[in-house]
Write a protein that holds these residues in place. Structure first.
Motif, short mmCIF file in Angstrom:
data_model
loop_
_atom_site.label_atom_id
_atom_site.label_comp_id
_atom_site.label_asym_id
_atom_site.label_seq_id
_atom_site.Cartn_x
_atom_site.Cartn_y
_atom_site.Cartn_z
N LYS A 1 2.70 -13.39 9.25
CA LYS A 1 2.79 -11.93 9.18
C LYS A 1 2.89 -11.48 7.72
CE LYS A 1 6.20 -10.30 11.68
NZ LYS A 1 7.14 -9.53 12.53
N VAL A 2 3.71 -12.17 6.93
CA VAL A 2 3.86 -11.83 5.52
C VAL A 2 2.52 -11.95 4.79
CG1 VAL A 2 4.90 -12.58 3.33
CG2 VAL A 2 6.32 -12.44 5.39
N ARG A 3 1.82 -13.05 5.02
CA ARG A 3 0.53 -13.24 4.34
C ARG A 3 -0.48 -12.18 4.76
NH1 ARG A 3 -0.74 -19.43 2.84
NH2 ARG A 3 -2.59 -18.36 2.10
N LYS A 4 -0.45 -11.78 6.02
CA LYS A 4 -1.35 -10.73 6.50
C LYS A 4 -1.02 -9.39 5.83
CE LYS A 4 -2.56 -8.13 10.63
NZ LYS A 4 -2.21 -7.85 12.03
N TYR A 5 0.26 -9.00 5.83
CA TYR A 5 0.66 -7.70 5.29
C TYR A 5 0.40 -7.60 3.79
CZ TYR A 5 3.07 -6.72 9.72
OH TYR A 5 3.38 -6.50 11.03
N TYR A 6 0.57 -8.71 3.08
CA TYR A 6 0.35 -8.70 1.63
C TYR A 6 -1.06 -9.15 1.24
CZ TYR A 6 5.22 -7.57 0.75
OH TYR A 6 6.45 -6.93 0.71
N LYS A 7 -1.93 -9.32 2.25
CA LYS A 7 -3.33 -9.70 2.03
C LYS A 7 -3.44 -10.99 1.20
CE LYS A 7 -5.06 -4.95 2.43
NZ LYS A 7 -3.99 -4.52 3.27
N TYR B 1 6.94 1.79 7.44
CA TYR B 1 8.01 1.80 8.46
C TYR B 1 7.69 0.84 9.60
CZ TYR B 1 9.74 6.16 6.30
OH TYR B 1 10.22 7.11 5.44
N ARG B 2 6.43 0.84 10.03
CA ARG B 2 6.03 0.01 11.17
C ARG B 2 6.09 -1.48 10.83
NH1 ARG B 2 1.24 -1.82 12.22
NH2 ARG B 2 0.15 -0.37 10.86
N ARG B 3 5.65 -1.84 9.64
CA ARG B 3 5.58 -3.25 9.27
C ARG B 3 6.91 -3.81 8.76
NH1 ARG B 3 -0.15 -3.56 5.96
NH2 ARG B 3 -1.50 -3.34 7.78
N PHE B 4 7.65 -3.04 7.98
CA PHE B 4 8.81 -3.57 7.28
C PHE B 4 10.15 -3.07 7.82
CE2 PHE B 4 5.20 -3.97 4.47
CZ PHE B 4 5.32 -5.27 4.03
N GLY B 5 10.13 -1.93 8.48
CA GLY B 5 11.37 -1.38 9.01
C GLY B 5 11.74 -1.97 10.36
N ILE B 6 12.92 -1.60 10.83
CA ILE B 6 13.39 -2.07 12.12
C ILE B 6 12.53 -1.48 13.24
CG2 ILE B 6 15.05 -0.16 12.39
CD1 ILE B 6 16.98 -2.18 13.70
N SER B 7 12.35 -2.25 14.29
CA SER B 7 11.68 -1.77 15.49
C SER B 7 12.57 -2.18 16.67
CB SER B 7 10.29 -2.39 15.63
OG SER B 7 10.40 -3.75 16.02
N PRO B 8 12.31 -1.64 17.86
CA PRO B 8 13.13 -2.02 19.01
C PRO B 8 13.10 -3.53 19.31
CG PRO B 8 11.96 0.00 19.50
CD PRO B 8 11.42 -0.51 18.19
N SER B 9 12.08 -4.23 18.82
CA SER B 9 11.96 -5.67 19.10
C SER B 9 12.45 -6.56 17.95
CB SER B 9 10.51 -6.02 19.45
OG SER B 9 9.67 -5.71 18.36
N THR B 10 13.00 -5.97 16.89
CA THR B 10 13.49 -6.75 15.76
C THR B 10 14.58 -7.71 16.20
OG1 THR B 10 12.95 -5.02 14.16
CG2 THR B 10 14.65 -6.61 13.51
N LYS B 11 14.46 -8.98 15.77
CA LYS B 11 15.46 -10.00 16.11
C LYS B 11 16.43 -10.26 14.97
CE LYS B 11 14.16 -13.80 17.62
NZ LYS B 11 13.53 -15.09 17.67
N SER C 1 0.85 -1.20 0.00
CA SER C 1 0.00 0.00 0.00
C SER C 1 0.88 1.24 0.00
CB SER C 1 -0.93 0.01 1.22
OG SER C 1 -0.25 0.49 2.35
N ASN C 2 0.27 2.40 -0.13
CA ASN C 2 1.02 3.66 -0.18
C ASN C 2 1.16 4.33 1.18
OD1 ASN C 2 1.57 3.72 -2.98
ND2 ASN C 2 -0.55 4.29 -3.37
N ASN C 3 0.77 3.67 2.26
CA ASN C 3 0.83 4.26 3.59
C ASN C 3 2.26 4.19 4.12
OD1 ASN C 3 0.72 4.62 6.46
ND2 ASN C 3 -1.49 4.27 6.35
N ILE C 4 2.92 5.35 4.17
CA ILE C 4 4.33 5.40 4.55
C ILE C 4 4.52 5.00 6.01
CG2 ILE C 4 6.30 6.96 4.88
CD1 ILE C 4 5.42 8.36 2.28
N ALA C 5 3.67 5.47 6.90
CA ALA C 5 3.80 5.12 8.33
C ALA C 5 3.66 3.61 8.53
CB ALA C 5 2.76 5.87 9.16
N ASP C 6 2.69 2.99 7.84
CA ASP C 6 2.54 1.53 7.91
C ASP C 6 3.78 0.82 7.39
OD1 ASP C 6 0.11 1.27 9.11
OD2 ASP C 6 -0.99 0.71 7.30
#
Length: 196
Positions: free
Chosen positions: A157-163, A97-107, A90-95
């Motif tokens: 998670k991948v299947r959810k994000y890519y519908k 970053y949240r879904r695909f970018g690093i977060s403090p809990s990234t392993k 999708s074109n949602n930039i905030a989503d």
């Protein structure tokens, strides 16, 4: 493991793409904060490896971001943030970053660095980039192969994000290799079609 140089057809020759993969990151919060602080020393695409199924998926996003940068059509501050955004269907930039970018809990973390050579600013060397990552990323470097990426992927998670849930024909495929290939093709297609 070294920082690998990746060849991508049809991008301008002045661009060089580097790729690294780290397992069991212990300082993801620090790395995430460097991005939030816009620390220029940490201008990389830090991607949560759990949402990547293949190098092809990742390199499709890199191709899209680099061609946007080359044509002056970036929608984000730089080519690295554009890579993260390009992974999102999708074109949602905030989503993105949240879904695909690093977060403090990234392993597990995929790192992409794109450099551009010009007469006025010669780019960083692979060795200097590798030393910077070795010094600042606390994790175990592994080769960024499809096999290693697959061990880190969270398919739900991948299947959810890519519908891609509820696709009976995909779920009916018994051979896991074939199912993974079809899933990869659907994801790469959604990256390519985004924004058209």
């Amino acid at each position: 493991m070294t920082l690998g140089t990746v060849s991508i057809e049809h991008i301008p020759s002045s661009y060089t793409v580097y790729l690294a993969l780290y397992r069991d990151i212990s300082n993801a919060a620090f790395l995430h904060q460097q991005l939030l602080d816009r620390n220029a020393d940490f201008e990389y695409a830090f991607i949560d490896a759990s949402v990547v199924v293949s190098r092809r998926q990742l390199l499709s996003a890199v191709f899209k971001a680099v061609t946007s940068a080359a044509s002056g059509a970036l929608k984000t501050p730089n080519v690295h943030s554009e890579i993260v955004v390009s992974l999102n269907p999708s074109n949602n930039i905030a989503d993105s970053y949240r879904r695909f970018g690093i977060s403090p809990s990234t392993k597990d973390l995929l790192i992409v660095k794109v450099t551009q050579w010009s007469e006025s600013s010669p780019c960083q060397t692979r060795d200097s980039l590798q030393n910077h990552l070795r010094t600042n990323v606390q994790g175990s470097p592994v080769d960024a192969t499809d096999a290693n990426i697959a061990t880190m992927t969270d398919l739900a998670k991948v299947r959810k994000y890519y519908k891609l849930n509820g696709l009976g024909w995909l779920d009916a495929i018994k051979d896991e290799k074939t199912k993974h290939s079809e899933l990869d093709t659907l994801i790469v297609s959604s990256i390519a079609l985004r924004g058209l």
